[in-house]
Design a protein around this motif. Structure first.
Motif, short mmCIF file in Angstrom:
data_model
loop_
_atom_site.label_atom_id
_atom_site.label_comp_id
_atom_site.label_asym_id
_atom_site.label_seq_id
_atom_site.Cartn_x
_atom_site.Cartn_y
_atom_site.Cartn_z
N ALA A 43 23.36 31.97 2.54
CA ALA A 43 23.04 32.08 3.96
C ALA A 43 22.86 33.54 4.37
CB ALA A 43 24.14 31.42 4.80
N VAL A 44 23.74 34.41 3.90
CA VAL A 44 23.64 35.84 4.23
C VAL A 44 22.38 36.44 3.61
CG1 VAL A 44 24.71 38.11 3.93
CG2 VAL A 44 26.13 36.13 4.52
N ASN A 45 22.12 36.11 2.37
CA ASN A 45 20.92 36.66 1.71
C ASN A 45 19.64 36.14 2.35
OD1 ASN A 45 21.98 38.49 -0.13
ND2 ASN A 45 22.32 36.94 -1.71
N ASN A 46 19.63 34.90 2.80
CA ASN A 46 18.45 34.39 3.52
C ASN A 46 18.24 35.16 4.82
OD1 ASN A 46 17.76 32.47 1.61
ND2 ASN A 46 18.86 30.80 2.61
N LEU A 47 19.35 35.52 5.47
CA LEU A 47 19.25 36.33 6.67
C LEU A 47 18.63 37.68 6.36
CD1 LEU A 47 19.99 36.66 9.71
CD2 LEU A 47 22.16 37.63 8.93
N ARG A 48 19.07 38.31 5.27
CA ARG A 48 18.51 39.60 4.87
C ARG A 48 17.02 39.46 4.57
NH1 ARG A 48 21.97 43.75 3.41
NH2 ARG A 48 20.41 44.58 1.97
N PRO A 120 34.46 22.24 8.35
CA PRO A 120 33.51 23.12 7.67
C PRO A 120 32.58 23.80 8.67
CG PRO A 120 33.67 21.01 6.53
CD PRO A 120 34.42 20.85 7.83
N LEU A 121 32.24 25.04 8.39
CA LEU A 121 31.38 25.82 9.27
C LEU A 121 29.96 25.26 9.25
CD1 LEU A 121 31.00 28.40 11.03
CD2 LEU A 121 30.44 29.61 8.90
N ASP A 122 29.43 24.93 10.44
CA ASP A 122 28.04 24.50 10.56
C ASP A 122 27.16 25.73 10.71
OD1 ASP A 122 28.33 21.69 10.42
OD2 ASP A 122 29.02 21.63 12.49
N TRP A 123 26.29 25.95 9.73
CA TRP A 123 25.42 27.12 9.77
C TRP A 123 24.01 26.67 10.19
CZ3 TRP A 123 26.72 32.25 8.24
CH2 TRP A 123 25.66 33.16 8.33
N ASN A 124 23.69 26.98 11.43
CA ASN A 124 22.33 26.77 11.91
C ASN A 124 21.85 28.05 12.60
OD1 ASN A 124 24.06 26.54 14.07
ND2 ASN A 124 22.90 24.95 15.10
N GLY A 125 22.21 29.16 12.01
CA GLY A 125 21.96 30.48 12.55
C GLY A 125 23.23 31.30 12.41
N VAL A 126 23.15 32.57 12.73
CA VAL A 126 24.32 33.43 12.62
C VAL A 126 25.40 32.94 13.57
CG1 VAL A 126 25.19 35.78 12.90
CG2 VAL A 126 22.89 35.41 11.98
N GLN A 131 27.53 37.85 15.80
CA GLN A 131 26.25 38.25 16.35
C GLN A 131 26.25 39.65 16.97
OE1 GLN A 131 25.04 35.09 18.98
NE2 GLN A 131 24.72 33.65 17.30
N ASP A 132 27.40 40.31 17.05
CA ASP A 132 27.41 41.67 17.56
C ASP A 132 26.90 42.62 16.47
OD1 ASP A 132 30.01 43.12 16.23
OD2 ASP A 132 30.31 40.97 16.50
N ALA A 133 26.60 43.85 16.87
CA ALA A 133 25.94 44.79 15.95
C ALA A 133 26.79 45.12 14.73
CB ALA A 133 25.59 46.07 16.71
N ALA A 134 28.11 45.25 14.90
CA ALA A 134 28.96 45.62 13.77
C ALA A 134 28.98 44.54 12.70
CB ALA A 134 30.38 45.91 14.26
N HIS A 135 29.12 43.27 13.12
CA HIS A 135 29.15 42.19 12.14
C HIS A 135 27.77 41.96 11.52
CE1 HIS A 135 32.93 41.29 14.30
NE2 HIS A 135 33.31 40.75 13.16
N MET A 136 26.72 42.12 12.31
CA MET A 136 25.37 42.02 11.75
C MET A 136 25.15 43.12 10.72
SD MET A 136 23.60 39.41 12.94
CE MET A 136 21.87 39.86 12.79
N ASN A 137 25.70 44.31 10.98
CA ASN A 137 25.55 45.41 10.03
C ASN A 137 26.22 45.10 8.70
OD1 ASN A 137 24.57 48.28 9.76
ND2 ASN A 137 26.71 48.57 9.21
N THR A 138 27.33 44.34 8.73
CA THR A 138 27.98 43.92 7.49
C THR A 138 27.00 43.16 6.60
OG1 THR A 138 30.15 43.79 8.57
CG2 THR A 138 29.86 42.52 6.53
N MET A 139 26.16 42.35 7.22
CA MET A 139 25.24 41.51 6.45
C MET A 139 23.88 42.17 6.21
SD MET A 139 26.11 37.81 8.27
CE MET A 139 25.86 38.42 9.94
N LEU A 140 23.50 43.13 7.05
CA LEU A 140 22.13 43.67 6.99
C LEU A 140 22.03 45.13 6.59
CD1 LEU A 140 20.58 42.05 10.20
CD2 LEU A 140 20.37 41.29 7.83
N SER A 141 23.15 45.83 6.44
CA SER A 141 23.07 47.25 6.12
C SER A 141 22.35 47.49 4.79
CB SER A 141 24.48 47.86 6.03
OG SER A 141 24.40 49.21 5.60
#
Length: 348
Positions: A43-48, A120-126, A131-141
């Motif tokens: 899921a994280v890599n698909n986001l990247r 279980p976590l339902d993933w249909n988007g972040v 969704q804040d910048a710091a957590h998004m940076n964890t996945m997208l830096s």
């Protein structure tokens, strides 16, 4: 009769085109439950990939650190970045043998996202908590090279951890690693926090008389965080600086980030709350090639103990302009058919 037949065929073709148009992409991608670490990494890599970034490589040590953190949260019932025994995230990675890159006295290039969900976590988007910048940076830096994930369960509660980090180019431990390992646990808030690796907050530069705005890259900053702060995109910065598709920037590098600016940018830094309010990341099915304008990068985020799953922000469906065009063509065809019948009719 031949003309009427031809017009009828054209009408049938237009109708066929209308009904053969693909349906609008759903604003909400298909939801699926995350029940394994590999699914979370995917899921994280698909986001990247949706941002035009290379996927991260799974690393056994990051898998171990993430799983141990998920297990620790499940055992204590707390959503926390704290480690057993008071060691820091950085110290844990170094003790496990991960060749962590970056300034180790500031925590190095590593980050962690954690979350708790009822079932279980339902993933249909972040997830909303990420969704804040710091957590998004964890996945997208762009600084990071590797990833690990862990999932643990306690009753109906599920605990998730995503660990990302950058390995040294040589693959060897830095000389300062031993000093960090033997230092007193805790340290500065930046080093101890898990949500994001330490970085100098992005301070907005003012426009020059010709309207151009330049930014000098500071420690830990990436094209992604710079683009967010200035309300532009990675693609625009790449184009203005002839970077091609290169996503790597260096400390001290001066980048042209805006042209034609008419007002001086505000000389202030946002808080994590302000940044979170401005962030609207893409859903899993979105496919931008560069990061959209998401707001301002926050200062160093502190540990968040109340991260829980919430509804993700979804993007509105786009209007099907092609269908409107087809409908207009069909109406025009009917009008033309009527005119043709009137012109060729037998006057008697």
């Amino acid at each position: 009769m031949k003309k009427i037949t031809l017009i009828s065929l054209l009408l049938l073709l237009a109708l066929a085109m209308l009904f053969s148009q693909p349906g609008d992409a759903s604003a909400s991608p298909q939801s699926y439950q995350i029940t394994s670490p590999s699914q979370l990494i995917e899921a994280v890599n698909n986001l990247r990939i949706s941002y035009g970034l290379a996927p991260l490589t799974s690393h056994s040590i990051l898998m171990q650190s993430a799983q141990s953190q998920a297990d620790y949260m499940a055992a204590t019932g707390q959503v926390t970045h704290s480690r057993p025994g008071g060691i820091t995230y950085t110290q844990q990675l170094l003790s496990l043998g991960f060749p962590l890159a970056g300034d180790l006295s500031l925590g190095g290039f590593r980050a962690e996202n954690i979350i708790q969900s009822n079932g279980p976590l339902d993933w249909n988007g972040v997830p909303g908590a990420w969704q804040d910048a710091a957590h998004m940076n964890t996945m997208l830096s762009q600084n990071f090279t590797h990833i690990g994930a862990g999932i643990s369960q306690s009753g109906s509660q599920y605990y998730y951890a995503v660990d990302t980090a950058a390995a040294t180019g040589s693959g060897q431990m830095q000389e300062s690693a031993s000093t960090v390992l033997t230092s007193v646990p805790g340290g500065s808030s930046g080093e101890a926090a898990g949500v994001s690796q330490y970085m100098v907050p992005v301070t907005i530069g003012t426009a020059r008389p010709d309207g151009s705005v330049y930014h000098k890259v500071q420690y830990g900053q990436t094209l992604w965080s710079i683009a967010i702060a200035y309300g532009t995109t990675i693609k625009n910065i790449q184009a203005l600086n002839n970077l091609g598709e290169d996503l790597i920037v260096y400390q001290g590098q001066e980048l042209l980030v805006l042209v034609g600016a008419t007002q001086a940018a505000p000389a202030q830094e946002s808080t994590p709350t302000q940044a979170a309010a401005a962030v609207t990341p893409p859903t899993m099915t979105a496919g931008p090639t560069s990061a959209p304008s998401l707001g301002i990068m926050p200062t160093m985020a502190e540990e968040a103990d109340s991260e829980s799953a919430s509804e993700p922000v979804t993007q509105p469906a786009q209007p099907a302009s092609s269908r409107i065009l087809v409908v207009v063509l069909i109406v025009a065809a009917f009008v033309g058919a009527g005119m043709a019948v009137w012109l060729i009719r037998d006057p008697n």
